[in-house]
Structure formats: structure tokens, C-alpha cells
Design a protein around this motif. Structure first.
Motif, PDB file in Angstrom:
ATOM      1  N   MET A 194       0.062 -78.225  17.754  1.00  0.00           N
ATOM      2  CA  MET A 194      -0.038 -78.250  19.222  1.00  0.00           C
ATOM      3  C   MET A 194      -1.494 -78.480  19.630  1.00  0.00           C
ATOM      4  O   MET A 194      -2.414 -77.954  19.005  1.00  0.00           O
ATOM      5  CB  MET A 194       0.460 -76.921  19.811  1.00  0.00           C
ATOM      6  N   ALA A 195      -1.719 -79.274  20.665  1.00  0.00           N
ATOM      7  CA  ALA A 195      -3.063 -79.564  21.143  1.00  0.00           C
ATOM      8  C   ALA A 195      -3.790 -78.281  21.525  1.00  0.00           C
ATOM      9  O   ALA A 195      -3.203 -77.352  22.083  1.00  0.00           O
ATOM     10  CB  ALA A 195      -2.992 -80.517  22.334  1.00  0.00           C
ATOM     11  N   MET A 196      -5.095 -78.243  21.243  1.00  0.00           N
ATOM     12  CA  MET A 196      -5.874 -77.014  21.397  1.00  0.00           C
ATOM     13  C   MET A 196      -6.036 -76.560  22.839  1.00  0.00           C
ATOM     14  O   MET A 196      -6.095 -75.355  23.106  1.00  0.00           O
ATOM     15  CB  MET A 196      -7.258 -77.189  20.756  1.00  0.00           C
ATOM     16  N   VAL A 197      -6.162 -77.506  23.782  1.00  0.00           N
ATOM     17  CA  VAL A 197      -6.429 -77.126  25.173  1.00  0.00           C
ATOM     18  C   VAL A 197      -5.423 -77.804  26.114  1.00  0.00           C
ATOM     19  O   VAL A 197      -5.767 -78.224  27.221  1.00  0.00           O
ATOM     20  CB  VAL A 197      -7.885 -77.470  25.563  1.00  0.00           C
ATOM     21  N   LEU A 198      -4.196 -77.859  25.678  1.00  0.00           N
ATOM     22  CA  LEU A 198      -3.147 -78.525  26.432  1.00  0.00           C
ATOM     23  C   LEU A 198      -3.006 -77.927  27.830  1.00  0.00           C
ATOM     24  O   LEU A 198      -2.871 -76.712  27.986  1.00  0.00           O
ATOM     25  CB  LEU A 198      -1.819 -78.411  25.687  1.00  0.00           C
ATOM     26  N   GLY A 199      -3.077 -78.797  28.848  1.00  0.00           N
ATOM     27  CA  GLY A 199      -2.878 -78.367  30.220  1.00  0.00           C
ATOM     28  C   GLY A 199      -4.081 -77.746  30.887  1.00  0.00           C
ATOM     29  O   GLY A 199      -4.017 -77.383  32.059  1.00  0.00           O
ATOM     30  N   LEU A 225     -16.193 -78.542  17.203  1.00  0.00           N
ATOM     31  CA  LEU A 225     -16.521 -77.122  17.335  1.00  0.00           C
ATOM     32  C   LEU A 225     -16.478 -76.680  18.791  1.00  0.00           C
ATOM     33  O   LEU A 225     -15.942 -75.612  19.111  1.00  0.00           O
ATOM     34  CB  LEU A 225     -17.906 -76.858  16.746  1.00  0.00           C
ATOM     35  N   ILE A 226     -17.027 -77.495  19.678  1.00  0.00           N
ATOM     36  CA  ILE A 226     -17.060 -77.124  21.095  1.00  0.00           C
ATOM     37  C   ILE A 226     -15.658 -76.908  21.643  1.00  0.00           C
ATOM     38  O   ILE A 226     -15.373 -75.902  22.312  1.00  0.00           O
ATOM     39  CB  ILE A 226     -17.798 -78.209  21.909  1.00  0.00           C
ATOM     40  N   VAL A 227     -14.775 -77.860  21.378  1.00  0.00           N
ATOM     41  CA  VAL A 227     -13.419 -77.757  21.929  1.00  0.00           C
ATOM     42  C   VAL A 227     -12.673 -76.585  21.298  1.00  0.00           C
ATOM     43  O   VAL A 227     -11.941 -75.859  21.986  1.00  0.00           O
ATOM     44  CB  VAL A 227     -12.665 -79.088  21.757  1.00  0.00           C
ATOM     45  N   TRP A 228     -12.874 -76.362  20.007  1.00  0.00           N
ATOM     46  CA  TRP A 228     -12.258 -75.194  19.375  1.00  0.00           C
ATOM     47  C   TRP A 228     -12.742 -73.902  20.027  1.00  0.00           C
ATOM     48  O   TRP A 228     -11.936 -72.996  20.307  1.00  0.00           O
ATOM     49  CB  TRP A 228     -12.567 -75.179  17.877  1.00  0.00           C
ATOM     50  N   LEU A 229     -14.032 -73.798  20.296  1.00  0.00           N
ATOM     51  CA  LEU A 229     -14.569 -72.587  20.925  1.00  0.00           C
ATOM     52  C   LEU A 229     -13.991 -72.360  22.318  1.00  0.00           C
ATOM     53  O   LEU A 229     -13.898 -71.221  22.786  1.00  0.00           O
ATOM     54  CB  LEU A 229     -16.099 -72.651  21.003  1.00  0.00           C
ATOM     55  N   CYS A 230     -13.599 -73.434  22.988  1.00  0.00           N
ATOM     56  CA  CYS A 230     -12.993 -73.307  24.319  1.00  0.00           C
ATOM     57  C   CYS A 230     -11.494 -73.048  24.264  1.00  0.00           C
ATOM     58  O   CYS A 230     -10.878 -72.767  25.299  1.00  0.00           O
ATOM     59  CB  CYS A 230     -13.256 -74.574  25.129  1.00  0.00           C
ATOM     60  N   SER A 231     -10.909 -73.149  23.096  1.00  0.00           N
ATOM     61  CA  SER A 231      -9.466 -72.978  22.963  1.00  0.00           C
ATOM     62  C   SER A 231      -9.101 -71.520  22.704  1.00  0.00           C
ATOM     63  O   SER A 231      -9.952 -70.700  22.327  1.00  0.00           O
ATOM     64  CB  SER A 231      -8.939 -73.841  21.812  1.00  0.00           C
ATOM     65  N   ASP A 232      -7.822 -71.217  22.863  1.00  0.00           N
ATOM     66  CA  ASP A 232      -7.343 -69.861  22.604  1.00  0.00           C
ATOM     67  C   ASP A 232      -7.446 -69.495  21.124  1.00  0.00           C
ATOM     68  O   ASP A 232      -7.401 -68.318  20.774  1.00  0.00           O
ATOM     69  CB  ASP A 232      -5.896 -69.725  23.073  1.00  0.00           C
ATOM     70  N   ARG A 233      -7.591 -70.487  20.264  1.00  0.00           N
ATOM     71  CA  ARG A 233      -7.749 -70.217  18.835  1.00  0.00           C
ATOM     72  C   ARG A 233      -9.054 -69.478  18.533  1.00  0.00           C
ATOM     73  O   ARG A 233      -9.185 -68.861  17.487  1.00  0.00           O
ATOM     74  CB  ARG A 233      -7.699 -71.524  18.048  1.00  0.00           C
ATOM     75  N   ALA A 234     -10.007 -69.568  19.453  1.00  0.00           N
ATOM     76  CA  ALA A 234     -11.286 -68.881  19.294  1.00  0.00           C
ATOM     77  C   ALA A 234     -11.365 -67.657  20.204  1.00  0.00           C
ATOM     78  O   ALA A 234     -12.442 -67.289  20.666  1.00  0.00           O
ATOM     79  CB  ALA A 234     -12.428 -69.839  19.597  1.00  0.00           C
ATOM     80  N   GLY A 235     -10.224 -67.028  20.452  1.00  0.00           N
ATOM     81  CA  GLY A 235     -10.137 -65.954  21.432  1.00  0.00           C
ATOM     82  C   GLY A 235     -11.002 -64.741  21.176  1.00  0.00           C
ATOM     83  O   GLY A 235     -11.261 -63.961  22.094  1.00  0.00           O
ATOM     84  N   PHE A 236     -11.480 -64.553  19.933  1.00  0.00           N
ATOM     85  CA  PHE A 236     -12.334 -63.401  19.629  1.00  0.00           C
ATOM     86  C   PHE A 236     -13.798 -63.810  19.459  1.00  0.00           C
ATOM     87  O   PHE A 236     -14.621 -63.027  19.005  1.00  0.00           O
ATOM     88  CB  PHE A 236     -11.826 -62.697  18.362  1.00  0.00           C
TER      89      PHE A 236
END
Length: 256
Positions: free
Chosen positions: A1-6, A230-241
Motif C-alpha cells: 500500500m502507498a505510504m501516504v495515500l490520500g 527517507l523523507i516520505v517514509w518519515l512523513c508516513s504512518d510507518r514512521a509513527g514512533f
């Protein structure tokens, strides 16, 4: 699933380099993207590259050192897409290389005006909007020069150390309100800025790759796309902590 969908993402300094790659990555991962820069043709080209892949983006011209431009940028973001979920404060300049005693006040003020004042103004406006959304994620662009010193680059180094400090403070102040704030600290990345620094350092006697590749333990400089991941991952819920971190992406440079 896309990291920042919607989600709705804003990227400053997105006319080229890391900013363009980040805007494209946000779009690829499902976000609607607001592309911003003082370079209107470059920014509009970034939007075209995104739209050519069937994704959604708009361009808003803004000088991040001007409070009125930043406020208008956030207003246009909300007017276009209704909210702001993610932001990458990437706009920055390198200035002139010189020993500290030879640095001009004009060079110092110009660098701090964009790199530090601009990041502060963007953070302030983004956080105010994200509080209305009850959450969001922000990534500031620092540098390995925000972690260690670089002879000849005292204003730039000072600005990027300060960006890392702003990042930590914002993360502490707004974490419990649902806003995560991190910074990334790139090493040598294949961009026009790095070309400019190499040109100033060697007077054109060496190419950027000849000068910069050997400085990185991995044996090469990085690409804008590697930083964008890295930037987009950090903005995604996958980097929630993840919050309050100053993350190197530097091929091992600061491990030396």
C-alpha cells in the motif's frame, strides 16, 4: 500500500534536486502535492512531471524568507486540497565559501534568511494548520553540516545546526498534539548546490564526483531520490514512533 495515500503534502524548494525528487515521491506514494519554490519555471516543470504520471499537484510560488509568502503558501495549500498532512521544508542556499573572518555580513544574512528564518516561518505556519487537522508530520532539510563543522562554510553550518535544534524543539512541543517533526541530514548529493560548492572549492579543477565521491565511505555521493525515500517514509504512518530525530543520509560520512 502507498505510504501516504490520500494525504496532502507540501514541499518547498521543489524546482529541482532533493525537493523535486521528494515532490515526485510523495505523489508516487499517493499524496496530493503542493510544489513551492521561487523558481517558477522549475516548479511548474516539477508539477508537469507529476501530472504526466496521472497524479495531482499544484505550484505555488513563495519566498520562504518572507512571512507573507509563507502564510499565502499555507492558505493556497488549504484552498487547493482542504488540509495539510505532510510538509518537507527543503528550500535552502549554500552561499559563498570563505574562512569565517572573511565572510561578509550580506552572505551570512542571506544564508540564515533562507535556511533558518525560512524553516522557522514554514514550521510555524505548518504547525498552526496541522493543529487544526489534529496532527501531521514535518521533515526539515538539514545537512551533515548540521552535525559536524565544515571549514569555509560557517554561515551554512550555523544555519543547519540551528535547523536541527528547531526540529528537536518543535518535536518536544507538539508531539502530544499529534505532530511529528524530524530532520534529515544529507551528505554529498548529486544536485546543483553540490556542483556549486565543488566549483567554488576547486575553481573547476575537479569535477563534483572527483572531489566528493572519495569523501564518503560508501565510495560515492548520493542521489536526490535516495533522500526522498527517507523523507516520505518519515512523513508516513510507518514512521509513527520517529520524532525529534536528526537523521543522516550520508553514505557513512559522519561515521568517520
Amino acid at each position: 500500500m502507498a505510504m501516504v495515500l490520500g494525504k496532502v503534502a507540501l514541499v518547498t524548494g521543489a524546482a529541482a534536486g532533493i525537493g523535486r525528487a521528494t515532490a515526485q515521491k510523495f505523489a508516487e506514494e499517493g499524496a496530493k502535492v503542493v510544489v513551492s519554490d521561487i523558481d517558477q519555471p522549475g516548479g511548474e516543470e516539477t508539477v508537469s512531471l507529476i501530472k504526466n504520471h496521472g497524479r495531482d499537484a499544484v505550484f505555488v510560488r513563495a519566498d520562504v524568507s518572507r512571512p507573507e509568502d509563507v502564510e499565502r503558501l499555507i492558505d493556497e495549500t488549504v484552498r487547493s486540497y482542504g488540509r495539510l498532512d505532510c510538509a518537507c521544508n527543503n528550500a535552502g542556499i549554500e552561499g559563498k565559501i570563505a574562512p569565517l573572518a572573511d565572510q561578509t555580513t550580506e552572505n551570512f544574512d542571506a544564508i540564515l534568511g533562507v535556511n533558518l528564518r525560512g524553516t522557522f516561518l514554514c514550521l510555524r505556519a505548518e504547525i498552526r494548520q496541522m493543529l487544526r487537522n489534529r496532527g501531521g508530520a514535518i521533515v526539515n532539510l538539514a545537512s551533515v553540516a548540521g552535525l559536524v563543522g565544515f571549514p569555509g562554510l560557517s554561515p551554512y553550518t550555523a544555519s543547519k545546526h540551528a535547523v536541527n535544534g528547531l526540529t528537536k524543539n518543535a518535536a518536544l512541543e507538539y508531539g502530544k498534539l499529534g505532530i511529528r517533526v524530524n530532520s534529515v541530514c544529507p551528505g554529498g548529493i548529486d544536485t546543483r548546490m553540490l556542483d556549486s560548492l565543488a566549483e567554488q572549492s576547486t575553481g573547476g579543477a575537479q569535477s563534483t564526483r572527483e572531489m566528493m565521491d572519495p569523501l564518503h565511505p560508501i565510495g560515492r555521493i548520493g542521489t536526490p531520490e535516495e533522500v526522498a525515500e527517507l523523507i516520505v517514509w518519515l512523513c508516513s504512518d510507518r514512521a509513527g514512533f520517529m520524532s525529534g530525530a536528526n537523521v543522516p543520509v550520508d553514505g557513512g560520512f559522519v561515521a568517520q
